[in-house]
Design an enzyme around this catalytic site. Structure first.
Site, mmCIF file in Angstrom:
data_model
loop_
_atom_site.group_PDB
_atom_site.id
_atom_site.type_symbol
_atom_site.label_atom_id
_atom_site.label_comp_id
_atom_site.label_asym_id
_atom_site.label_seq_id
_atom_site.Cartn_x
_atom_site.Cartn_y
_atom_site.Cartn_z
ATOM 1 N N ASP A 410 2.211 3.836 -5.127
ATOM 2 C CA ASP A 410 0.990 4.462 -5.626
ATOM 3 C C ASP A 410 0.464 3.610 -6.771
ATOM 4 O OD1 ASP A 410 -0.963 6.057 -6.800
ATOM 5 O OD2 ASP A 410 0.152 7.926 -6.492
ATOM 6 N N HIS A 411 -0.701 3.012 -6.576
ATOM 7 C CA HIS A 411 -1.226 2.088 -7.579
ATOM 8 C C HIS A 411 -1.634 2.807 -8.865
ATOM 9 C CE1 HIS A 411 -2.139 -1.968 -8.501
ATOM 10 N NE2 HIS A 411 -2.443 -2.346 -7.256
ATOM 11 N N ARG A 412 -1.658 4.123 -8.859
ATOM 12 C CA ARG A 412 -1.997 4.859 -10.073
ATOM 13 C C ARG A 412 -0.836 4.867 -11.063
ATOM 14 N NH1 ARG A 412 -3.653 10.462 -7.336
ATOM 15 N NH2 ARG A 412 -1.656 9.957 -6.345
#
Length: 440
Positions: A410-412
């Protein structure tokens, strides 16, 4: 004088709101004992047997096999004698309405479970009139629906519940009713679009299915997987990085470990041990995103899920506190959960609460994949097959045992540097297992 008690489908935990009756284990007229399983149901998580907390004679059953019931709906009624049937709270009555709680539990637990039982069992003779179903949507009349999942499914798809006829008891609207209406609407829309594009002579005369078409409802595990994967794709901005690694030394290490007396160590257990060590160095990936609070929630312990393919579909059992287990303990737990998955006896607790997933898709004979993250987790490590390949080893071309590793994240929760560092550490441990010893 016998008292007739109504036993309702209990809360099976982990947010489950409904279950499908797979098989009745008792008939009307049968005598049941306290804690005897009376029905086998399938939830979105697993197959479970539901025990009845009372002993007596079954006087009625509600729902045929294949019927989907919401939590709180009646399952059956039992005529019990007082006090011999065990309904008195101070006698040997169970109150066992949750799977896993039995009469052998300590007194404190039994008292707690009896309080739970009071919420789901009511006397037919003394119970007050049931409250009217929740009102929702347009109009003034009540909507016969109990499950919040059913209401949410209808709301998200713009479906008006008042326009449906429920197939449940007393006209109760079930999830199957909403899904049927959505399928019908989708088919009608597709037909309308087709008729718009086709010339008049080519347009079908009806909207019914033609021969050779098979429709399978997305229910049970298949439906749960579809919902979770769709939600993951909608909500998580994922990215994937991958690397090839020389697993020759890892396989030699495993062979040496298994050459000694004692339980055998699986490859999956060694990979899990490496994975938990990597998460200790890169804890950002052992997390989840809470969008309502706009926070990244990081977990102190690793509850490691692993993908397991069964005849009933894909399930992800969870190894609790995987970071605190050695390779031998991990091997034993993987074996136990895998056997339970194949037998269909996993409990909802076995399938929930994971913080990171290890996906060994190499068992299918493939090298690589870009898996969908197991929502609401933040990452998944994928492992391809380990096969002999040409490899430059110590400056010379050699045949080595090579594996492709991939990390979908998850790039968040992190950027590529963190994800790459995690994956590189995993690869280093695969290539040189001694690297792992520095963290032990």
């Amino acid at each position: 004088m016998a008292q007739v008690l109504e036993f309702k489908l209990p809360d099976l935990g982990e947010g489950l709101t409904e279950a499908e009756i797979v098989r009745w284990l008792v008939q009307v007229g049968d005598v049941v004992a306290v804690d005897q399983p009376v029905v086998e149901v399938e939830t979105a998580k697993a197959m479970v047997e539901v025990p009845c907390p009372y002993g007596g004679v079954v006087t009625a059953r509600y729902g045929e096999e294949g019927t989907e019931l919401p939590v709180g709906a009646p399952l059956l009624t039992v005529a019990v004698g007082a006090p011999a049937a065990g309904t008195d709270a101070e006698t040997e009555g169970s109150g066992n309405v949750l799977v896993g709680y039995g009469t052998g539990a300590p007194p404190a637990r039994r008292r707690r479970v009896r309080r739970m039982a009071a919420d789901v069992v009511t006397s037919v003779a003394d119970a007050p009139a049931a409250p009217a179903p929740e009102t929702g949507g347009r109009g003034d009349g009540p909507v016969p629906v109990i499950s919040p999942l059913v209401r949410r499914l209808a709301r998200e798809n713009g479906l008006e519940l008042r326009e449906l006829t429920g197939s449940g008891r007393d006209g109760l609207i079930l999830r199957a009713d909403v899904e049927k209406a959505l399928r019908a609407a989708a088919a009608q829309e597709a037909t309308a679009q087709e008729e718009t594009l086709l010339p008049p002579a080519s347009r079908p005369a009806t909207t019914t299915d033609t021969g050779g078409v098979t429709r399978t409802p997305l229910r049970g595990i298949r439906g749960a997987v579809a919902d979770k994967l769709s939600r993951s794709r909608r909500e998580i901005p994922d990215a994937t990085c991958w690397v090839d690694a020389d697993a020759t030394e890892l396989m030699r290490t495993r062979a040496a470990m298994n050459a000694t007396a004692g339980p055998k160590i699986s490859v999956l257990a060694l990979l899990a041990r490496i994975c938990t060590a990597a998460l200790a160095r890169f804890p950002e990936l052992n997390s989840s995103v809470d969008m309502e609070a706009k926070e990244v929630v990081r977990f102190d312990r690793v509850h490691l899920g692993f993908a397991a393919q069964t005849e009933r579909g894909l399930v992800v059992p969870v190894v609790r506190d995987a970071g605190a287990r050695d390779a031998e303990a991990l091997s034993a737990e993987f074996a136990r959960l895998t056997e339970a998955a194949r037998a269909g006896t996993l409990t909802p607790g076995d399938l929930t609460g994971g913080t990171f997933t290890l996906n060994n898709y190499g068992v299918f004979g493939v090298d690589g994949s870009t898996p969908i993250i197991n929502h609401p987790e933040a990452a998944m490590l994928g492992v391809g097959r380990i096969v002999p390949k040409p490899w430059v080893h110590e400056g010379e071309l050699a045949v080595r045992q090579v594996v492709q590793l991939s990390l979908t994240f998850d790039h968040r929760v992190c950027d590529g540097g963190t994800a790459g560092g995690f994956l590189r550490y995993v690869a280093d441990c695969v290539e040189q297992p001694a690297v792992l010893l520095r963290n032990l």
